[in-house]
Design a protein around this motif. Sequence first.
Motif, short mmCIF file in Angstrom:
data_model
loop_
_atom_site.label_atom_id
_atom_site.label_comp_id
_atom_site.label_asym_id
_atom_site.label_seq_id
_atom_site.Cartn_x
_atom_site.Cartn_y
_atom_site.Cartn_z
N ASP A 144 45.24 49.67 53.69
CA ASP A 144 44.46 49.75 52.44
C ASP A 144 44.64 51.10 51.74
OD1 ASP A 144 43.47 47.17 52.85
OD2 ASP A 144 41.80 47.93 54.05
N GLN B 199 36.30 34.68 55.44
CA GLN B 199 35.47 35.52 54.58
C GLN B 199 36.31 35.87 53.35
OE1 GLN B 199 33.86 38.90 56.64
NE2 GLN B 199 32.99 37.65 58.31
N LEU B 200 35.79 35.54 52.21
CA LEU B 200 36.54 35.70 50.97
C LEU B 200 36.91 37.16 50.72
CD1 LEU B 200 37.71 34.46 48.42
CD2 LEU B 200 35.46 34.75 47.33
N TYR B 201 35.99 38.07 50.99
CA TYR B 201 36.28 39.49 50.74
C TYR B 201 37.44 39.98 51.60
CZ TYR B 201 35.72 44.55 50.66
OH TYR B 201 35.95 45.90 50.54
N ASP B 202 37.42 39.62 52.90
CA ASP B 202 38.52 40.03 53.79
C ASP B 202 39.83 39.40 53.35
OD1 ASP B 202 36.80 41.55 55.25
OD2 ASP B 202 36.51 40.07 56.85
N PHE B 203 39.76 38.13 52.91
CA PHE B 203 40.97 37.45 52.45
C PHE B 203 41.57 38.15 51.23
CE2 PHE B 203 42.95 34.32 49.62
CZ PHE B 203 43.97 33.85 50.45
N LEU B 204 40.73 38.50 50.28
CA LEU B 204 41.20 39.18 49.08
C LEU B 204 41.76 40.56 49.41
CD1 LEU B 204 38.41 38.23 46.50
CD2 LEU B 204 40.72 37.26 46.71
N ASP B 205 41.14 41.23 50.37
CA ASP B 205 41.63 42.54 50.79
C ASP B 205 43.02 42.43 51.41
OD1 ASP B 205 40.80 45.47 51.27
OD2 ASP B 205 41.53 44.82 53.23
N THR B 206 43.21 41.41 52.25
CA THR B 206 44.53 41.17 52.83
C THR B 206 45.55 40.82 51.76
OG1 THR B 206 43.59 40.41 54.93
CG2 THR B 206 45.84 39.72 54.44
N LEU B 207 45.12 40.02 50.79
CA LEU B 207 46.01 39.64 49.69
C LEU B 207 46.48 40.88 48.92
CD1 LEU B 207 47.36 37.51 47.90
CD2 LEU B 207 45.21 37.38 46.59
N VAL B 208 45.58 41.81 48.67
CA VAL B 208 45.96 43.03 47.96
C VAL B 208 46.97 43.83 48.79
CG1 VAL B 208 45.11 45.27 47.16
CG2 VAL B 208 43.82 43.18 46.65
#
Length: 238
Positions: A116, A8-17
């Motif tokens: 987060d 899931q792109l959103y979860d991936f970006l959240d992890t990246l942040v």
Amino acid sequence: MRFLQTFQLYDFLDTLVSLLTAFVLGTLIGAERQYRQHSAGLRTNVLVAVGASAFVDLANRLNGAEGSVRVIAYVVSGIGFLGAGAIMKEGMNVRGLNTAATLWASAAVGCCAGADMVAQAVLLTLFVLGGNTLLRPLVNAINRIPIDEQSSEASYDVLVTADTGSVASVRELLLEKLEAASYPVRDVDVVYRSGDHAEIAATLVSESIQADELDAVVASLEGQPGVRHATWNVRALE
């Protein structure tokens, strides 16, 4: 491929942040440590922060906030073992406590990033950097203040350098001299410096110390069989 199904792109970006935040903030903390040539420098602090962030983020993905809380508890205890490896005892001196505490704080920064809580991670980083930099002049100023042996909380050590073959007899003689002077001993530590001599350090229990009395004890030890040198010192308690 299960990866394509679960990605899931959103979860991936959240992890990246989260990981990027931990990486940047860990770099700031580690750079200051590296500049001052501490054993745990730039890479160590970065890896601690990023690792803690990764574990907390993973737990959050798999089991929500409850999983994150469990992992954070394990991170706190696990970093304690890592910090213990940075602490070294050299004779009567202990080194690495500040380095271990900084690693602990870097892990806390990583946990905040993994949960987060980016703003809190940044705030904590500022406090860590402040503690390691802004407080240094104050520490140096306090260390330059002469110790008042009569009123300060201090630890007194009587140090005797003896021949290796005479350690046992010199140790007993040291204890006898201190007991006769009404200075009970809290602990005795023997450090073998080389093949022919060792240092015997007796830490005293008494809080009220008379310098002339300790001078007399040290003088009586000088010249005894097996004794190479005798002295005493005072250390402020941490």
